[in-house]
Scaffold this motif. Structure first.
Motif, PDB file in Angstrom:
ATOM      1  N   ALA A   1      12.827  12.071  -4.047  1.00  0.00           N
ATOM      2  CA  ALA A   1      12.415  10.928  -4.881  1.00  0.00           C
ATOM      3  C   ALA A   1      12.171  11.365  -6.328  1.00  0.00           C
ATOM      4  O   ALA A   1      12.482  10.623  -7.273  1.00  0.00           O
ATOM      5  CB  ALA A   1      11.149  10.288  -4.301  1.00  0.00           C
ATOM      6  N   ASP A   2      11.648  12.560  -6.511  1.00  0.00           N
ATOM      7  CA  ASP A   2      11.431  13.076  -7.871  1.00  0.00           C
ATOM      8  C   ASP A   2      12.787  13.323  -8.551  1.00  0.00           C
ATOM      9  O   ASP A   2      12.980  12.976  -9.723  1.00  0.00           O
ATOM     10  CB  ASP A   2      10.616  14.388  -7.791  1.00  0.00           C
ATOM     11  CG  ASP A   2      10.315  14.967  -9.162  1.00  0.00           C
ATOM     12  OD1 ASP A   2       9.247  14.630  -9.703  1.00  0.00           O
ATOM     13  OD2 ASP A   2      11.145  15.730  -9.691  1.00  0.00           O
ATOM     14  N   ILE A   3      13.725  13.846  -7.801  1.00  0.00           N
ATOM     15  CA  ILE A   3      15.064  14.111  -8.348  1.00  0.00           C
ATOM     16  C   ILE A   3      15.761  12.801  -8.723  1.00  0.00           C
ATOM     17  O   ILE A   3      16.453  12.722  -9.750  1.00  0.00           O
ATOM     18  CB  ILE A   3      15.878  14.956  -7.341  1.00  0.00           C
ATOM     19  CG1 ILE A   3      15.348  16.393  -7.409  1.00  0.00           C
ATOM     20  CG2 ILE A   3      17.372  14.891  -7.623  1.00  0.00           C
ATOM     21  CD1 ILE A   3      16.085  17.407  -6.586  1.00  0.00           C
TER      22      ILE A   3
ATOM     23  N   GLY B   1      14.020  14.073 -12.240  1.00  0.00           N
ATOM     24  CA  GLY B   1      13.203  15.291 -12.245  1.00  0.00           C
ATOM     25  C   GLY B   1      13.925  16.454 -11.587  1.00  0.00           C
ATOM     26  O   GLY B   1      15.019  16.298 -11.037  1.00  0.00           O
ATOM     27  N   HIS B   2      13.269  17.626 -11.654  1.00  0.00           N
ATOM     28  CA  HIS B   2      13.823  18.822 -10.993  1.00  0.00           C
ATOM     29  C   HIS B   2      13.513  18.822  -9.496  1.00  0.00           C
ATOM     30  O   HIS B   2      14.087  19.607  -8.758  1.00  0.00           O
ATOM     31  CB  HIS B   2      13.241  20.087 -11.627  1.00  0.00           C
ATOM     32  CG  HIS B   2      13.876  20.442 -12.937  1.00  0.00           C
ATOM     33  ND1 HIS B   2      14.675  21.546 -13.111  1.00  0.00           N
ATOM     34  CD2 HIS B   2      13.840  19.821 -14.141  1.00  0.00           C
ATOM     35  CE1 HIS B   2      15.099  21.597 -14.357  1.00  0.00           C
ATOM     36  NE2 HIS B   2      14.604  20.559 -15.013  1.00  0.00           N
ATOM     37  N   GLY B   3      12.548  18.014  -9.073  1.00  0.00           N
ATOM     38  CA  GLY B   3      12.133  18.060  -7.664  1.00  0.00           C
ATOM     39  C   GLY B   3      11.346  19.324  -7.354  1.00  0.00           C
ATOM     40  O   GLY B   3      11.022  19.609  -6.206  1.00  0.00           O
ATOM     41  N   ALA B   4      11.009  20.097  -8.379  1.00  0.00           N
ATOM     42  CA  ALA B   4      10.290  21.369  -8.204  1.00  0.00           C
ATOM     43  C   ALA B   4       9.721  21.802  -9.562  1.00  0.00           C
ATOM     44  O   ALA B   4      10.308  21.450 -10.589  1.00  0.00           O
ATOM     45  CB  ALA B   4      11.237  22.447  -7.684  1.00  0.00           C
ATOM     46  N   PRO B   5       8.644  22.554  -9.600  1.00  0.00           N
ATOM     47  CA  PRO B   5       7.782  22.817  -8.456  1.00  0.00           C
ATOM     48  C   PRO B   5       6.898  21.597  -8.145  1.00  0.00           C
ATOM     49  O   PRO B   5       6.527  20.853  -9.052  1.00  0.00           O
ATOM     50  CB  PRO B   5       6.941  24.011  -8.914  1.00  0.00           C
ATOM     51  CG  PRO B   5       6.955  23.965 -10.414  1.00  0.00           C
ATOM     52  CD  PRO B   5       8.208  23.270 -10.818  1.00  0.00           C
TER      53      PRO B   5
ATOM     54  N   TYR C   1      13.521  26.160 -22.313  1.00  0.00           N
ATOM     55  CA  TYR C   1      12.241  25.457 -22.415  1.00  0.00           C
ATOM     56  C   TYR C   1      11.985  24.637 -21.140  1.00  0.00           C
ATOM     57  O   TYR C   1      12.913  24.042 -20.612  1.00  0.00           O
ATOM     58  CB  TYR C   1      12.273  24.539 -23.662  1.00  0.00           C
ATOM     59  CG  TYR C   1      10.894  24.312 -24.226  1.00  0.00           C
ATOM     60  CD1 TYR C   1      10.315  25.237 -25.094  1.00  0.00           C
ATOM     61  CD2 TYR C   1      10.162  23.187 -23.861  1.00  0.00           C
ATOM     62  CE1 TYR C   1       9.033  25.047 -25.580  1.00  0.00           C
ATOM     63  CE2 TYR C   1       8.878  22.993 -24.342  1.00  0.00           C
ATOM     64  CZ  TYR C   1       8.319  23.931 -25.204  1.00  0.00           C
ATOM     65  OH  TYR C   1       7.053  23.739 -25.672  1.00  0.00           O
ATOM     66  N   PRO C   2      10.742  24.610 -20.616  1.00  0.00           N
ATOM     67  CA  PRO C   2      10.456  23.763 -19.448  1.00  0.00           C
ATOM     68  C   PRO C   2      10.579  22.277 -19.792  1.00  0.00           C
ATOM     69  O   PRO C   2      10.524  21.956 -20.986  1.00  0.00           O
ATOM     70  CB  PRO C   2       9.004  24.104 -19.112  1.00  0.00           C
ATOM     71  CG  PRO C   2       8.638  25.298 -19.930  1.00  0.00           C
ATOM     72  CD  PRO C   2       9.573  25.357 -21.091  1.00  0.00           C
ATOM     73  N   PRO C   3      10.713  21.385 -18.791  1.00  0.00           N
ATOM     74  CA  PRO C   3      10.727  21.614 -17.356  1.00  0.00           C
ATOM     75  C   PRO C   3      11.964  22.404 -16.921  1.00  0.00           C
ATOM     76  O   PRO C   3      13.055  22.169 -17.433  1.00  0.00           O
ATOM     77  CB  PRO C   3      10.801  20.202 -16.756  1.00  0.00           C
ATOM     78  CG  PRO C   3      10.530  19.260 -17.846  1.00  0.00           C
ATOM     79  CD  PRO C   3      10.808  19.944 -19.125  1.00  0.00           C
TER      80      PRO C   3
ATOM     81  N   ALA D   1      10.357  14.290 -14.209  1.00  0.00           N
ATOM     82  CA  ALA D   1      10.696  12.973 -13.645  1.00  0.00           C
ATOM     83  C   ALA D   1      10.224  11.867 -14.591  1.00  0.00           C
ATOM     84  O   ALA D   1       9.265  12.047 -15.349  1.00  0.00           O
ATOM     85  CB  ALA D   1      10.028  12.806 -12.281  1.00  0.00           C
ATOM     86  N   LYS D   2      10.904  10.718 -14.503  1.00  0.00           N
ATOM     87  CA  LYS D   2      10.551   9.602 -15.385  1.00  0.00           C
ATOM     88  C   LYS D   2       9.259   8.912 -14.930  1.00  0.00           C
ATOM     89  O   LYS D   2       8.661   8.163 -15.694  1.00  0.00           O
ATOM     90  CB  LYS D   2      11.700   8.594 -15.421  1.00  0.00           C
ATOM     91  CG  LYS D   2      12.935   9.168 -16.111  1.00  0.00           C
ATOM     92  CD  LYS D   2      13.936   8.078 -16.448  1.00  0.00           C
ATOM     93  CE  LYS D   2      15.262   8.646 -16.935  1.00  0.00           C
ATOM     94  NZ  LYS D   2      15.156   9.648 -17.980  1.00  0.00           N
ATOM     95  N   ALA D   3       8.844   9.159 -13.680  1.00  0.00           N
ATOM     96  CA  ALA D   3       7.639   8.491 -13.177  1.00  0.00           C
ATOM     97  C   ALA D   3       7.013   9.298 -12.049  1.00  0.00           C
ATOM     98  O   ALA D   3       7.685  10.107 -11.398  1.00  0.00           O
ATOM     99  CB  ALA D   3       8.009   7.097 -12.656  1.00  0.00           C
ATOM    100  N   ALA D   4       5.731   9.036 -11.829  1.00  0.00           N
ATOM    101  CA  ALA D   4       5.063   9.582 -10.643  1.00  0.00           C
ATOM    102  C   ALA D   4       5.492   8.729  -9.459  1.00  0.00           C
ATOM    103  O   ALA D   4       5.460   7.498  -9.532  1.00  0.00           O
ATOM    104  CB  ALA D   4       3.552   9.520 -10.830  1.00  0.00           C
TER     105      ALA D   4
END
Ligand SMILES: Nc1ncnc2c1ncn2[C@@H]1O[C@H](COP(=O)(O)OP(=O)(O)OP(=O)(O)O)[C@@H](O)[C@H]1O
Ligand SMILES: CC(=O)N[C@H]1[C@@H]2OC[C@@H](O2)[C@@H](O)[C@@H]1O[C@H](C)C(=O)O
Length: 378
Positions: free
Chosen positions: A135-137, A141-145, A243-245, A367-370
């Motif tokens: 869902a994070d991906i 998002g990276h889905g991690a960590p 640079y992160p993420p 990720a664009k959202a929690a």
């Protein structure tokens, strides 16, 4: 609530299993570890998983079998851990990562964790939550960590800035500002620092012709001297400068990558111990460089977890690179078991999903959202 957390990490050594009692509230959970065990994979299953991680081609029939073999072993781990204890009400299963592709500008990331949750729920007859990263991906998002939000709840300090540094196959950090700082939760950071033990383990296997799988307590590397020129050349790896993420895996830090580091060392006439010391030093300096380059401040304390915390030579090199103002501890020293922290984290992530509470930190994963993490199989 009694919850079981299951994970096999990027070292692919076995299934870390934690039986925990979670009390309190969703936003203020208290977690007590009742039992923790690592159930090693059979050498054959481990070999197959490592081949797949290494990019070996697999037809869909073989993939299906591998997925269900892993699910069966995870389910057995969940059944074993509660033989002596009351029945758990929920399982959070991370599964086994075999592929991880971070997102790029124009496409989503993709990650594969084998050991399907539906099969674990069927075998154990316990509701199971799995596939935590998807869902994070989907939110770019990276889905991690994913552990940083757990670290924030279990390991933040009222007045001190802390980092939690996992040294598993891959290393990852969570930066936790003091809780008394305004909007402290929005100032939490986390990312994968790069190799944890992966390069050291691959080198030890190569040098010992498969007789040893890791450098026990760092004893082998401690006999050598790191080659500073080589280590600084290796530190130019683009991932360390990115640079992160950011997130990474065995796709980058692979046997082919190690072969290149072996080739680079030929010009320096290093002994085996010197090469191993150099790889250990690279691991340490890549972590310290990450802190010094990307964090808003150096933390007062670094809390180590994961198997690399037992490597005395790696700890010594890490302290040398972090500087003497930083206190190096393990999470055990502040009350959280360092071997089972990731398994405990997936128990708590499952508990949060069960109670419809988001598990990711968008500023960490990008990720664009929690969002709610994990798929529920009743
Ligand atoms: N006594 C020890 N001395 C040195 N290294 C050790 C020791 N015990 C464990 N390790 C290292 O820790 C590794 C396993 O660590 P861990 O179980 O934390 O990794 P993981 O959870 O699979 O990885 P990740 O956190 O990336 O998913 C081993 O492969 C080994 O390199
Ligand atoms: C894709 C994947 O499995 N990533 C792992 C891996 O192992 C360490 C590091 O890389 C971390 O980012 C992550 O695991 C932990 C549990 C996490 O998500 O926080």
């Amino acid at each position: 609530m009694l919850v079981i957390g299951l994970i096999s990490g990027t070292s692919v050594d076995g299934i870390d299993t934690a039986l925990v009692e979670i009390s309190g509230t969703v936003e203020s959970p208290q977690v007590q570890l009742l039992a923790g065990e690592t159930y090693p994979y059979s050498p054959r299953l481990r070999e197959t998983i490592l081949q797949v991680c290494g990019g070996e081609k697999l037809d869909l029939e073989a993939l299906a079998s591998l997925d269900d073999n892993i699910a069966a072993e995870f389910a057995q781990a969940a059944l074993n851990i509660q033989k002596e204890a009351p029945k758990a009400q929920l399982i959070g299963s991370h599964g086994q990562t075999v592929f991880h592709r971070p997102p790029a500008n124009d496409r989503l990331g993709y990650t594969v964790q084998l050991g399907r949750g539906a099969a674990i729920a069927k075998i154990t007859r316990i509701p199971t939550i799995s596939n935590f990263r998807a869902a994070d991906i989907a939110q770019a998002g990276h889905g991690a960590p994913l552990v940083p939000k757990i670290d924030a709840y279990l390991l933040s300090h009222p007045t001190k800035a802390r980092c939690v540094q996992n040294i598993g196959g891959i290393g990852n950090l969570t930066y936790l500002p003091p809780r008394q700082r305004e909007n402290w939760q929005q100032k939490i950071f986390g990312w994968d620092t790069g190799p944890g033990n992966v390069l050291i383990d691959l080198a030890v296997q190569f040098l010992s012709q498969g007789q040893q799988t890791y450098d026990h307590n760092g004893q082998w590397s401690a006999q050598g001297q790191p080659c500073s020129e080589l280590v600084h050349k290796w530190l130019q790896e683009p991932y360390f400068q990115q640079y992160p993420p950011k997130s990474t895996g065995r796709e980058l830090f692979s046997p082919a990558y190690l072969a290149q580091l072996r080739e680079d060392a030929q010009a320096y006439c290093l002994s085996d111990a010197d090469w191993l010391a150099s790889l250990t030093d690279l691991t340490a300096i890549s972590i310290a460089h990450s802190y010094q380059t990307f964090l808003p401040e150096m933390p007062a304390e670094v809390l180590l977890c994961g198997g690399g915390a037992r490597n005395a030579y790696l700890r010594q090199r890490l302290l040398a690179h972090l500087g003497s103002n930083v206190k190096l501890l393990t999470t055990d020293e502040v009350g959280l078991n360092s071997d089972f922290k990731e398994a405990i984290a997936f128990a708590l992530l499952a508990y949060w999903r069960w109670h419809n509470f988001p598990g990711n930190l968008p500023q960490v994963t990008g990720a664009k959202a929690a969002v709610l993490l994990g798929e529920i199989y009743l």
